[in-house]
Scaffold this active site. Structure first.
Site, PDB file in Angstrom:
ATOM      1  N   GLU A 154      -1.939 -16.620   0.178  1.00  0.00           N
ATOM      2  CA  GLU A 154      -1.762 -16.929  -1.167  1.00  0.00           C
ATOM      3  C   GLU A 154      -0.367 -16.404  -1.665  1.00  0.00           C
ATOM      4  OE1 GLU A 154      -3.781 -15.875  -5.507  1.00  0.00           O
ATOM      5  OE2 GLU A 154      -4.437 -14.700  -3.753  1.00  0.00           O
ATOM      6  N   LYS A 158      -4.920 -22.915  -8.040  1.00  0.00           N
ATOM      7  CA  LYS A 158      -5.962 -22.127  -7.830  1.00  0.00           C
ATOM      8  C   LYS A 158      -7.157 -22.032  -9.204  1.00  0.00           C
ATOM      9  CE  LYS A 158      -6.616 -17.033  -7.323  1.00  0.00           C
ATOM     10  NZ  LYS A 158      -6.122 -15.627  -7.019  1.00  0.00           N
ATOM     11  N   CYS A 184      -8.175 -17.534  -2.629  1.00  0.00           N
ATOM     12  CA  CYS A 184      -8.522 -16.194  -2.990  1.00  0.00           C
ATOM     13  C   CYS A 184      -9.832 -16.215  -3.771  1.00  0.00           C
ATOM     14  CB  CYS A 184      -7.584 -15.351  -3.585  1.00  0.00           C
ATOM     15  SG  CYS A 184      -7.685 -13.636  -3.181  1.00  0.00           S
ATOM     16  N   LYS A 199     -13.817  -2.870   1.916  1.00  0.00           N
ATOM     17  CA  LYS A 199     -13.504  -4.280   1.476  1.00  0.00           C
ATOM     18  C   LYS A 199     -13.998  -5.258   2.303  1.00  0.00           C
ATOM     19  CE  LYS A 199     -11.625  -6.993  -1.756  1.00  0.00           C
ATOM     20  NZ  LYS A 199     -10.446  -6.637  -2.221  1.00  0.00           N
ATOM     21  N   LEU A 234       6.852  21.180   1.656  1.00  0.00           N
ATOM     22  CA  LEU A 234       5.907  21.588   2.545  1.00  0.00           C
ATOM     23  C   LEU A 234       5.482  22.923   2.415  1.00  0.00           C
ATOM     24  CD1 LEU A 234       4.708  19.994   4.891  1.00  0.00           C
ATOM     25  CD2 LEU A 234       6.162  21.353   6.540  1.00  0.00           C
ATOM     26  N   SER A 235       4.343  23.191   1.757  1.00  0.00           N
ATOM     27  CA  SER A 235       3.858  24.542   1.436  1.00  0.00           C
ATOM     28  C   SER A 235       3.245  25.246   2.371  1.00  0.00           C
ATOM     29  CB  SER A 235       3.093  24.177   0.080  1.00  0.00           C
ATOM     30  OG  SER A 235       1.640  23.503   0.286  1.00  0.00           O
ATOM     31  N   ILE A 251      -2.943  21.959   2.880  1.00  0.00           N
ATOM     32  CA  ILE A 251      -3.433  20.669   3.530  1.00  0.00           C
ATOM     33  C   ILE A 251      -2.971  19.605   3.157  1.00  0.00           C
ATOM     34  CG2 ILE A 251      -5.416  20.612   2.255  1.00  0.00           C
ATOM     35  CD1 ILE A 251      -7.092  20.149   5.045  1.00  0.00           C
ATOM     36  N   SER A 268       0.283  18.679   1.594  1.00  0.00           N
ATOM     37  CA  SER A 268       1.387  18.357   2.106  1.00  0.00           C
ATOM     38  C   SER A 268       1.633  18.180   3.469  1.00  0.00           C
ATOM     39  CB  SER A 268       2.555  19.297   1.652  1.00  0.00           C
ATOM     40  OG  SER A 268       2.273  20.705   2.155  1.00  0.00           O
ATOM     41  N   THR A 285       2.915  15.196  -3.373  1.00  0.00           N
ATOM     42  CA  THR A 285       1.853  15.350  -2.271  1.00  0.00           C
ATOM     43  C   THR A 285       0.483  15.632  -2.910  1.00  0.00           C
ATOM     44  OG1 THR A 285       2.363  17.459  -2.317  1.00  0.00           O
ATOM     45  CG2 THR A 285       3.459  16.457  -0.678  1.00  0.00           C
ATOM     46  N   LYS A 296      -0.884  13.060 -18.226  1.00  0.00           N
ATOM     47  CA  LYS A 296      -0.132  13.488 -16.931  1.00  0.00           C
ATOM     48  C   LYS A 296      -0.272  12.165 -16.018  1.00  0.00           C
ATOM     49  CE  LYS A 296      -0.722  18.494 -16.706  1.00  0.00           C
ATOM     50  NZ  LYS A 296      -1.246  19.629 -15.787  1.00  0.00           N
TER      51      LYS A 296
END
Length: 564
Positions: free
Chosen positions: A41, A116, A159, A202, A311-312, A315, A317, A417, A532
């Site tokens: 499509e 369509k 689709c 899916k 990178l801290s 897990i 990051s 991250t 946020k």
């Protein structure tokens, strides 16, 4: 009759290169003696083009490129190409200005245009904004070869046209069913040209639905899907074909551009058995491949080549760094280690071990002195107050500023991250750890982050084991853990799943074994964090309810959920 299925990865708006992909696929198909080539499509302009469709020059350029494309294709091959065309009756009849269409190209000409018929307006889809639905059943007749005296009547769907089988879904979502209409005209084969975005599980739904439809219609169906990442959406490909009995006779690879072939036996108008690639049975592998493709295409299609991330030693990051390394190559990933006085020694060591395991570039920028300068500057203003969230967030914002400085200086794309659990409840810092051009795991709950890392370590230790076993912590104050503020992630993620994905009421969640105090706290946090989420980076979508294109909650509202 040999049919080629081109599972293509277009770039939205890159008409010339998308056309080049179609030409290359057609030349390959012609060399293999195919009679018909299918593309996804909107294969010429890429899906979804969104408000580019409001630009008349964009729509006109599609038409010009299509005319040029038709002249460059092999003459002996019929090609179906997804396009956008103007609706000539739009202003006279008060209709939408465009059609989502497919062009049949052959012998240097545009032989027919199909529109369509069913236009989705849910989740990430907003096709009624631009398109007028087609009103006529779409089919055409094709002679298998020049010597044939009998043609094959081929039904064409685009689709969503195939997603309104009332017997399968036990209801109709639209007034018309294009599949039923095609059966009325007696087609021998049904095609579906799709740009169906990925979410977990899916493909199982697609295959189940189309197998059911082909079996009950006694008609073979070929489904071709777009592959690749476009903004927050990932398209998994997974094109396939089923015969009259509803049996899979072809399945393309997942998350890769491919060209596959299948034969239609004209004598009985059914599909022969072809290559059936294995389905991915482990969800973690499926998600990993999706995220790697999403990062690779977002970076490439946005014109970047390198990325930078903080990178801290945690897990989240660690997982993002691993995904980026796989997607772009370790030489194109820069990790900034930005320890503060509250960073534990084991987190610093974990980050250094991860860098070594992945082979990525890294640089250490301690932020202790920068923190002191903030303390000095704010001392008179903050006098008499206790250390709290303001001071904690300053650390995060220092790190965010350093990442953006690297981005501005060297042209790296910043990867944020944060995970879905944090974003859901607002456990993240605006203009701090939320800084970035792409939020890689924004749709990945914390518990799934752990399971992905464990899966990644199945053959060798990529993510240091010590990262997997330590308590999650932002490390913005002494001895801090996430569970000082949040329920355990096992409880939080289950409540969020029921609230966000299943739309369960408070009483239903409570009946499932969760206490009302915790439920109410989570609901309040989710509602309060909307401002946020509106300012977050685009995040790759892997579920059917992501904080992205399909999430349309108001920020300013006074609706209060009934907590009783």
């Amino acid at each position: 009759m040999k049919i080629a299925i081109a599972q293509l990865n277009p770039t939205i708006g890159d008409l010339a290169n998308n056309a080049k992909k179609i030409i290359e696929a057609s030349q390959f198909a012609a060399n293999q003696n195919a009679r018909l080539l299918l593309t996804p499509e909107l294969s010429l302009c890429g899906y979804p083009p969104r408000d580019l469709l409001l630009d008349p020059s964009f729509v006109k350029s599609i038409s010009i490129e299509l005319q040029s494309l038709a002249r460059k294709l092999p003459s002996q091959l019929a090609i179906l190409v997804g396009i956008v065309i103007p609706n000539p009756c739009a202003y006279l009849k008060g209709e939408k200005p465009l059609f989502n269409s497919v062009a049949w190209l052959e012998n240097g000409q545009i032989k027919q245009i199909f529109h369509k018929r069913l236009l989705p307006t849910y989740d990430i889809f907003d096709e009624n904004r631009y398109f007028e639905p087609g009103q006529q059943s779409n089919y055409f007749e094709l002679f298998p070869d020049p010597q044939s005296s009998t043609s094959v009547k081929i039904g064409l769907t685009i689709c969503e046209d195939l997603w309104n089988n009332r017997n399968f879904w036990k209801r109709k979502y639209y007034k018309y069913d294009p599949l039923e209409d095609l059966l009325q005209v007696g087609v021998d084969l049904i095609l579906n040209l799709s740009a169906s975005p990925y979410n977990i599980g899916k493909q199982k739904i697609r295959e189940k639905m189309i197998k059911y439809s082909s079996k009950h219609c006694n008609t073979p169906i070929i489904y071709v899907n777009q592959v690749g990442g476009n903004d927050d959406l990932i398209f998994d490909g997974n094109s396939f074909a089923v015969n009259k009995k509803g049996e899979i006779v072809l399945r393309s690879k997942s998350f890769e551009e491919t060209i596959d072939f299948i034969n239609l036996k004209v004598k009985n108008n059914d599909l022969s058995l072809s290559r059936i690639n294995d389905e991915i049975k482990i969800e973690e592998e499926e998600i990993w491949l999706a995220l790697v493709l999403g990062v690779k295409d977002y970076v490439r299609k946005c014109g970047f080549s390198k990325v930078v991330l903080g990178l801290s030693g945690g897990i989240d990051s660690a997982l993002v760094a691993a995904i980026a390394s796989e997607a772009l190559g370790p030489e194109n990933v820069l990790a900034l280690l930005m320890p503060s006085p509250y960073s534990s020694q084991h987190s610093i060591i974990d980050a250094e071990v991860l860098v070594k395991n992945l082979g990525i570039n890294h640089y250490k920028l301690p932020i202790k002195d920068i923190m002191k300068s903030y303390d000095t500057l704010l001392e008179s203003l903050f006098k008499g107050t206790e250390f709290g969230i303001a001071e904690e967030n300053i650390q995060s914002r220092i790190r965010g500023s350093l990442l953006m400085a690297i981005s501005n200086k060297f042209g790296h794309l910043v990867l944020s991250t944060g995970n879905k659990s944090e974003m859901a409840v607002g456990y993240c810092t605006l203009y701090g750890d939320m800084n970035g051009g792409l939020a890689v795991i924004l749709d990945v709950p914390k518990t799934r982050v752990f399971s992905l890392c464990r899966w990644l370590n199945r053959e060798r230790e990529v993510i240091p084991h010590s990262i997997l076993i330590k308590c999650p912590s932002a490390e913005l104050k002494p001895n801090q853990t996430d569970q000082d503020f949040l329920p355990s992630y096992e409880i939080l993620d289950e409540i969020l799943e029921r609230l966000i994905h299943r739309h369960q009421s408070v009483s239903q969640i409570n009946e499932a074994g969760f206490d009302l105090i915790t439920i109410n706290k989570v609901i309040k946090l989710v509602a309060g964090a909307e401002f946020k989420r509106k300012q977050a980076s685009p995040g790759l979508r892997i579920t059917d309810r992501a904080f992205g294109t399909g999430w349309k909650m108001p920020i300013a509202n006074r609706w209060k959920t009934n907590y009783s």
